[in-house]
Design a protein around this motif. Structure first.
Motif, PDB file in Angstrom:
ATOM      1  N   PHE A  52      68.856  49.345   6.282  1.00 36.03           N
ATOM      2  CA  PHE A  52      68.589  48.000   5.560  1.00 36.03           C
ATOM      3  C   PHE A  52      67.129  48.018   5.165  1.00 36.03           C
ATOM      4  CE2 PHE A  52      72.155  47.619   8.647  1.00 36.03           C
ATOM      5  CZ  PHE A  52      72.703  46.797   8.001  1.00 36.03           C
ATOM      6  N   ALA A  53      66.753  47.085   4.329  1.00 35.38           N
ATOM      7  CA  ALA A  53      65.355  47.082   3.770  1.00 35.38           C
ATOM      8  C   ALA A  53      65.063  45.784   4.416  1.00 35.38           C
ATOM      9  CB  ALA A  53      65.429  46.989   2.327  1.00 35.38           C
ATOM     10  N   SER A  54      63.900  45.660   5.178  1.00 35.53           N
ATOM     11  CA  SER A  54      63.345  44.597   5.696  1.00 35.53           C
ATOM     12  C   SER A  54      62.036  44.100   5.047  1.00 35.53           C
ATOM     13  CB  SER A  54      63.309  44.687   7.224  1.00 35.53           C
ATOM     14  OG  SER A  54      62.671  43.420   7.842  1.00 35.53           O
ATOM     15  N   HIS A  55      61.746  42.997   4.497  1.00 34.16           N
ATOM     16  CA  HIS A  55      60.663  42.505   3.893  1.00 34.16           C
ATOM     17  C   HIS A  55      59.755  41.837   4.754  1.00 34.16           C
ATOM     18  CE1 HIS A  55      58.104  40.454   0.836  1.00 34.16           C
ATOM     19  NE2 HIS A  55      58.499  41.252   0.112  1.00 34.16           N
ATOM     20  N   VAL A  60      65.549  40.678   6.825  1.00 34.41           N
ATOM     21  CA  VAL A  60      66.445  41.752   5.921  1.00 34.41           C
ATOM     22  C   VAL A  60      67.024  41.238   4.687  1.00 34.41           C
ATOM     23  CG1 VAL A  60      68.742  43.007   6.358  1.00 34.41           C
ATOM     24  CG2 VAL A  60      66.932  42.473   8.409  1.00 34.41           C
ATOM     25  N   VAL A  61      66.687  41.994   3.627  1.00 29.99           N
ATOM     26  CA  VAL A  61      67.018  41.642   2.402  1.00 29.99           C
ATOM     27  C   VAL A  61      67.908  42.725   1.498  1.00 29.99           C
ATOM     28  CG1 VAL A  61      65.276  39.852   1.953  1.00 29.99           C
ATOM     29  CG2 VAL A  61      64.976  42.590   1.371  1.00 29.99           C
ATOM     30  N   GLY A  62      68.052  43.787   2.077  1.00 27.80           N
ATOM     31  CA  GLY A  62      68.850  44.806   1.257  1.00 27.80           C
ATOM     32  C   GLY A  62      69.541  45.706   2.322  1.00 27.80           C
ATOM     33  N   LEU A  76      77.297  57.170  -2.002  1.00 21.14           N
ATOM     34  CA  LEU A  76      76.305  56.082  -1.945  1.00 21.14           C
ATOM     35  C   LEU A  76      77.031  54.743  -2.059  1.00 21.14           C
ATOM     36  CD1 LEU A  76      72.712  56.456  -2.862  1.00 21.14           C
ATOM     37  CD2 LEU A  76      74.024  54.306  -3.525  1.00 21.14           C
ATOM     38  N   THR A  77      77.173  53.783  -1.333  1.00 25.35           N
ATOM     39  CA  THR A  77      77.865  52.621  -1.620  1.00 25.35           C
ATOM     40  C   THR A  77      77.353  51.419  -0.652  1.00 25.35           C
ATOM     41  OG1 THR A  77      80.101  51.793  -1.536  1.00 25.35           O
ATOM     42  CG2 THR A  77      79.546  53.021   0.357  1.00 25.35           C
ATOM     43  N   LYS A  78      77.845  50.160  -1.289  1.00 19.56           N
ATOM     44  CA  LYS A  78      77.665  48.927  -0.830  1.00 19.56           C
ATOM     45  C   LYS A  78      75.839  48.879  -0.773  1.00 19.56           C
ATOM     46  CE  LYS A  78      81.815  48.114  -0.200  1.00 19.56           C
ATOM     47  NZ  LYS A  78      82.523  48.536  -1.175  1.00 19.56           N
ATOM     48  N   MET A  79      75.240  49.103  -1.868  1.00 20.24           N
ATOM     49  CA  MET A  79      73.951  48.819  -2.074  1.00 20.24           C
ATOM     50  C   MET A  79      73.636  47.596  -2.653  1.00 20.24           C
ATOM     51  SD  MET A  79      70.936  51.120  -3.865  1.00 20.24           S
ATOM     52  CE  MET A  79      69.575  50.321  -4.362  1.00 20.24           C
ATOM     53  N   GLY A  80      73.210  46.659  -1.771  1.00 16.35           N
ATOM     54  CA  GLY A  80      72.928  45.165  -2.445  1.00 16.35           C
ATOM     55  C   GLY A  80      71.552  44.671  -2.057  1.00 16.35           C
ATOM     56  N   VAL A  81      71.102  43.798  -2.895  1.00 18.40           N
ATOM     57  CA  VAL A  81      69.764  42.977  -2.385  1.00 18.40           C
ATOM     58  C   VAL A  81      70.312  41.844  -2.451  1.00 18.40           C
ATOM     59  CG1 VAL A  81      67.506  42.490  -3.045  1.00 18.40           C
ATOM     60  CG2 VAL A  81      68.460  45.139  -3.270  1.00 18.40           C
ATOM     61  N   GLY A  87      63.646  41.226  -7.805  1.00 18.67           N
ATOM     62  CA  GLY A  87      62.324  41.239  -8.456  1.00 18.67           C
ATOM     63  C   GLY A  87      61.262  41.735  -7.632  1.00 18.67           C
ATOM     64  N   LEU A  88      61.539  41.976  -6.460  1.00 17.22           N
ATOM     65  CA  LEU A  88      60.671  42.672  -5.409  1.00 17.22           C
ATOM     66  C   LEU A  88      60.688  44.241  -5.212  1.00 17.22           C
ATOM     67  CD1 LEU A  88      60.746  40.031  -2.579  1.00 17.22           C
ATOM     68  CD2 LEU A  88      59.269  40.100  -4.281  1.00 17.22           C
ATOM     69  N   LYS A  89      61.619  44.625  -6.126  1.00 15.19           N
ATOM     70  CA  LYS A  89      61.701  46.239  -6.115  1.00 15.19           C
ATOM     71  C   LYS A  89      62.346  46.678  -5.109  1.00 15.19           C
ATOM     72  CE  LYS A  89      59.501  46.976  -9.989  1.00 15.19           C
ATOM     73  NZ  LYS A  89      60.247  47.446 -11.254  1.00 15.19           N
ATOM     74  N   VAL A  90      62.860  45.677  -4.140  1.00 11.97           N
ATOM     75  CA  VAL A  90      63.737  46.090  -3.055  1.00 11.97           C
ATOM     76  C   VAL A  90      64.733  47.186  -3.084  1.00 11.97           C
ATOM     77  CG1 VAL A  90      65.140  45.560  -1.187  1.00 11.97           C
ATOM     78  CG2 VAL A  90      63.349  43.976  -1.746  1.00 11.97           C
ATOM     79  N   GLY A  91      65.553  46.877  -4.208  1.00 10.33           N
ATOM     80  CA  GLY A  91      66.377  47.979  -4.704  1.00 10.33           C
ATOM     81  C   GLY A  91      66.026  49.407  -4.833  1.00 10.33           C
ATOM     82  N   GLU A  92      64.916  49.394  -5.633  1.00  9.17           N
ATOM     83  CA  GLU A  92      64.375  50.706  -5.844  1.00  9.17           C
ATOM     84  C   GLU A  92      63.773  51.460  -4.765  1.00  9.17           C
ATOM     85  OE1 GLU A  92      61.170  52.758  -9.331  1.00  9.17           O
ATOM     86  OE2 GLU A  92      61.903  50.473  -9.588  1.00  9.17           O
ATOM     87  N   LYS A  93      63.027  50.822  -4.052  1.00 10.41           N
ATOM     88  CA  LYS A  93      62.413  51.328  -2.741  1.00 10.41           C
ATOM     89  C   LYS A  93      63.576  51.802  -1.771  1.00 10.41           C
ATOM     90  CE  LYS A  93      58.436  48.563  -3.129  1.00 10.41           C
ATOM     91  NZ  LYS A  93      57.510  47.350  -2.799  1.00 10.41           N
TER      92      LYS A  93
END
Length: 160
Positions: A52-55, A60-62, A76-81, A87-93
């Motif tokens: 998970f990505a935590s901003h 937790v946003v991704g 690689l599956t179930k990738m979401g933001v 717009g915060l580049k969460v997906g890329e990071k």
């Protein structure tokens, strides 16, 4: 941005984030419902991984999973933001982080399945080393009705 490994208390984020983006663009398929509502059983217990990505401001946003399909084969599956964090580049990071983790997992094949409607995501995947692959589409694409694009990750070669 902080990256968190799956724990059962994070499972509701896996469901909510994936339910949001899939429902926005497609129809939730039975396989989606199974995986997002019980990631412990369908991903973790079968040898897969979820992060998970935590901003710092938004929490937790991704999320993104590596689902084990066979020995040495991961999807690689179930990738979401979350929509409020786009717009915060969460997906890329998050994608960079998951690829870095995948590269230390003993795998032969890392692939993903998607749809042509997801052009921004496809561009991101291409930028990070994924290439379109007809064999992956033939072997795994039938898992989702919406799948019409399959991509395989090619490890970057180290220059001498």
């Amino acid at each position: 941005m902080q990256f968190l490994k799956f724990t059962p208390d994070l499972a509701p984020y896996f469901d909510a984030i994936n339910r949001e983006w899939i429902s926005d663009m497609f129809t939730l398929e039975p396989i989606d419902e199974k995986v997002i509502s019980n990631p412990q059983h369908y991903v973790i217990d079968r040898g897969g991984y979820i992060w998970f990505a935590s901003h710092p401001e938004h929490g937790v946003v991704g999320t993104c999973a590596l689902m084990k399909k066979a020995d040495g084969v991961f999807e690689l599956t179930k990738m979401g933001v979350s929509s409020h964090a786009r717009g915060l580049k969460v997906g890329e990071k998050l994608l960079s982080f998951v690829i870095s983790k995948a590269e230390v997992i003993a795998y032969n094949t890392l692939f993903l399945l998607t749809n042509q409607k997801c052009q921004a995501a496809i561009h991101l995947y291409e930028k990070h080393g994924f290439v379109h692959d007809k064999e992956i589409l033939q072997n795994y694409g039938k898992a989702y009705e919406r799948c019409d694009v399959a991509m395989r990750y090619h490890r970057k070669k180290i220059q001498n």
